[in-house]
Design an enzyme around this catalytic site. Structure first.
Site, PDB file in Angstrom:
ATOM      1  N   HIS A 260       0.877  -1.193   0.000  1.00 19.66           N
ATOM      2  CA  HIS A 260       0.000   0.000   0.000  1.00 19.66           C
ATOM      3  C   HIS A 260       0.907   1.235   0.000  1.00 19.66           C
ATOM      4  CE1 HIS A 260      -3.796   2.173   1.578  1.00 19.66           C
ATOM      5  NE2 HIS A 260      -2.902   3.098   1.264  1.00 19.66           N
TER       6      HIS A 260
ATOM      7  N   HIS B   3       1.591   5.381  -1.667  1.00 16.50           N
ATOM      8  CA  HIS B   3       1.228   6.568  -2.447  1.00 16.50           C
ATOM      9  C   HIS B   3       2.501   7.166  -3.051  1.00 16.50           C
ATOM     10  CE1 HIS B   3      -2.900   6.764  -0.854  1.00 16.50           C
ATOM     11  NE2 HIS B   3      -2.342   6.219   0.219  1.00 16.50           N
TER      12      HIS B   3
ATOM     13  N   LYS C  55      -9.124  -0.389  -5.915  1.00 18.95           N
ATOM     14  CA  LYS C  55      -9.169   0.270  -4.608  1.00 18.95           C
ATOM     15  C   LYS C  55     -10.546   0.879  -4.403  1.00 18.95           C
ATOM     16  CE  LYS C  55      -7.773   2.070  -0.713  1.00 18.95           C
ATOM     17  NZ  LYS C  55      -6.678   2.940  -0.356  1.00 18.95           N
TER      18      LYS C  55
ATOM     19  N   HIS D 274     -10.477   0.872   1.762  1.00 22.44           N
ATOM     20  CA  HIS D 274     -10.279   1.867   2.828  1.00 22.44           C
ATOM     21  C   HIS D 274     -11.487   1.737   3.739  1.00 22.44           C
ATOM     22  CE1 HIS D 274      -8.755   5.809   4.467  1.00 22.44           C
ATOM     23  NE2 HIS D 274      -9.937   5.673   5.050  1.00 22.44           N
TER      24      HIS D 274
ATOM     25  N   HIS E 164      -4.665  -0.804   5.869  1.00 26.96           N
ATOM     26  CA  HIS E 164      -4.254  -0.080   7.081  1.00 26.96           C
ATOM     27  C   HIS E 164      -5.225  -0.237   8.253  1.00 26.96           C
ATOM     28  CE1 HIS E 164      -6.934   2.721   5.089  1.00 26.96           C
ATOM     29  NE2 HIS E 164      -6.008   3.217   4.306  1.00 26.96           N
TER      30      HIS E 164
ATOM     31  N   ASP F 295       1.409   2.590   3.540  1.00 26.04           N
ATOM     32  CA  ASP F 295       0.586   3.795   3.353  1.00 26.04           C
ATOM     33  C   ASP F 295       1.453   5.049   3.440  1.00 26.04           C
ATOM     34  OD1 ASP F 295      -1.676   5.242   2.786  1.00 26.04           O
ATOM     35  OD2 ASP F 295      -2.484   5.166   4.819  1.00 26.04           O
TER      36      ASP F 295
HETATM   37  O1  DOR Z   1      -3.248   9.222   5.709  1.00 28.59           O
HETATM   38  C1  DOR Z   1      -3.637   8.972   4.596  1.00 28.59           C
HETATM   39  N1  DOR Z   1      -3.124   9.552   3.497  1.00 28.59           N
HETATM   40  N2  DOR Z   1      -4.640   8.102   4.448  1.00 28.59           N
HETATM   41  C2  DOR Z   1      -5.222   7.873   3.279  1.00 28.59           C
HETATM   42  O2  DOR Z   1      -6.138   7.094   3.228  1.00 28.59           O
HETATM   43  C3  DOR Z   1      -4.810   8.624   2.072  1.00 28.59           C
HETATM   44  C4  DOR Z   1      -3.444   9.107   2.196  1.00 28.59           C
HETATM   45  C5  DOR Z   1      -3.091  10.143   1.160  1.00 28.59           C
HETATM   46  O3  DOR Z   1      -3.343   9.914  -0.028  1.00 28.59           O
HETATM   47  O4  DOR Z   1      -2.562  11.182   1.527  1.00 28.59           O
HETATM   48 ZN    ZN Z   2      -3.348   5.057   1.576  1.00 29.30          ZN
END
Ligand code: DOR
Ligand code: ZN
Length: 345
Positions: free
Chosen positions: A14, A16, A100, A137, A175, A248
């Site tokens: 997971h 970003h 997702k 999520h 998460h 995450d």
């Molecule tokens: O803390 C987070 N940041 N939780 C999420 O679900 C998305 C993520 C983000 O894209 O910044």
């Molecule tokens: Zn995330």
């Protein structure tokens, strides 16, 4: 006392990576230690079609520094208009690994997510048929539900009914942050997995709120009470294949974290493996780090584990940057509030 630890190269289930200048800056932080990652699709605009996923994958590969190896495992962002045939085709071609699901409004760039779960039932049925994982999520967004209860309420009101209506659907609870989430995942059988982040093993809600607001510890789902943090630590060190690493890691520039309405996300890509080694050592479970970080995830996703290895060495506290520079501004690296002794060799 052993001072080196060799494990199969880990994966991040997971992650970003964002886009543009941010992508370029954060990708090496992950690719340095991880072979593969499940790439979150919550860009602006979101990655909803196979063509968008292919273009994003190409931008990721173009941003990878020469000499680094990394395989992005792409996901599609589910909307109420997602077409079952498109999803199945993107999966069959090998382009897309998972879908997702964001409840609309749950987190960063989730406005195009799902409000009415009946509208995505045909997609879910098709995914169950073809064995394609759904990454969820798991928080309700109702304003009348306390933010600290939103994960547990989601399980009761949304996730459990969805799984009962869709036999065979393979779900990853992303998460998980509560004992409730851990217990539900443990009881879910082989079609249910759960990722756990690095930061939720370190912080509880006091770290965010006691003695001043600490925006760099704010993420979603928000960190809960200490008893939940302890349940997460027990889960990751239990050896239960249900649980695997999904950091995450979610970079936002400091200007947007340190803000009157700060963004959610902890950026842990840089020091995740050192933090995890410290946590597993504290729990007397160093021998289980490999299964959590490198074996359980591939097993759930029906992929082979990585062939190559990384070595962690224990010694003097590891130096890592407090923030990394990006073309968009600095991004603060997660501070685990303790010295880290395990460096990735
Ligand atoms: O803390 C987070 N940041 N939780 C999420 O679900 C998305 C993520 C983000 O894209 O910044
Ligand atoms: Zn995330």
């Amino acid at each position: 006392m052993s001072t080196t630890l060799t494990l199969r190269r880990p994966d991040d289930w997971h992650l970003h990576l964002r886009d543009g200048a941010m992508l370029k800056a954060v990708l090496p932080e992950t690719a340095r230690h991880f072979a593969r990652a499940i790439i979150m699709p919550n860009l602006v605009p979101p990655v909803v079609t196979g063509a968008q996923a292919a273009a994003y994958r190409d931008r990721i590969m173009a941003a990878l520094p020469d000499g680094m190896a990394f395989r992005p495992l792409m996901t599609l962002y589910m909307t109420e208009d997602t077409n079952p045939d498109d999803v199945a085709a993107a999966h069959a071609s090998g382009l897309v690994t998972a879908v997702k699901l964001y409840p609309a409004g749950a987190t960063t760039n989730s406005a195009s997510g799902v409000r009415d779960f009946a509208k995505v039932q045909r997609v879910l049925d098709r995914m169950a048929e073809i064995g394609m994982p759904l990454c969820v999520h798991g928080e309700v967004t109702n304003h009348d539900v306390d933010i600290f209860d939103r994960e547990a309420v989601f399980i009761d009101r949304v996730l459990d009914p969805m799984r009962r209506r869709t036999p065979g659907l393979r779900v990853v609870m992303e998460h998980v942050t509560t004992r409730d989430g851990v217990q539900y995942a443990q009881a879910g059988g082989p079609d249910l997995g759960a990722t756990i982040t690095t930061h939720h093993l370190i912080i509880n809600r006091n770290h965010i709120l006691a003695g001043g607001i600490r925006p760099h510890y704010y993420c979603l789902p928000v960190a809960k009470r200490e008893e939940h943090r302890l349940a997460l630590r027990a889960a990751v060190t239990s050896g239960d294949p249900t649980f695997f690493l999904g950091t995450d890691s979610a970079p936002h520039v400091d200007a947007l974290k340190e803000h009157s309405c700060g963004c959610a996300g902890c950026f842990t890509a840089t020091n995740t493996m050192s933090i995890l080694a410290e946590v597993f050592e504290q729990e007397g479970a160093l021998d289980r780090l490999e299964s959590f970080a490198s074996l359980h995830g591939p097993a759930f996703y029906r992929l082979p584990p990585n062939e190559d290895h990384i070595t962690l060495q224990k010694g003097a506290p590891v130096a890592y940057p407090a923030r990394i520079d990006t073309g968009d501004g600095p991004v603060t690296v997660f501070d685990p509030l303790m010295p880290l002794h395990w460096r990735v060799a």
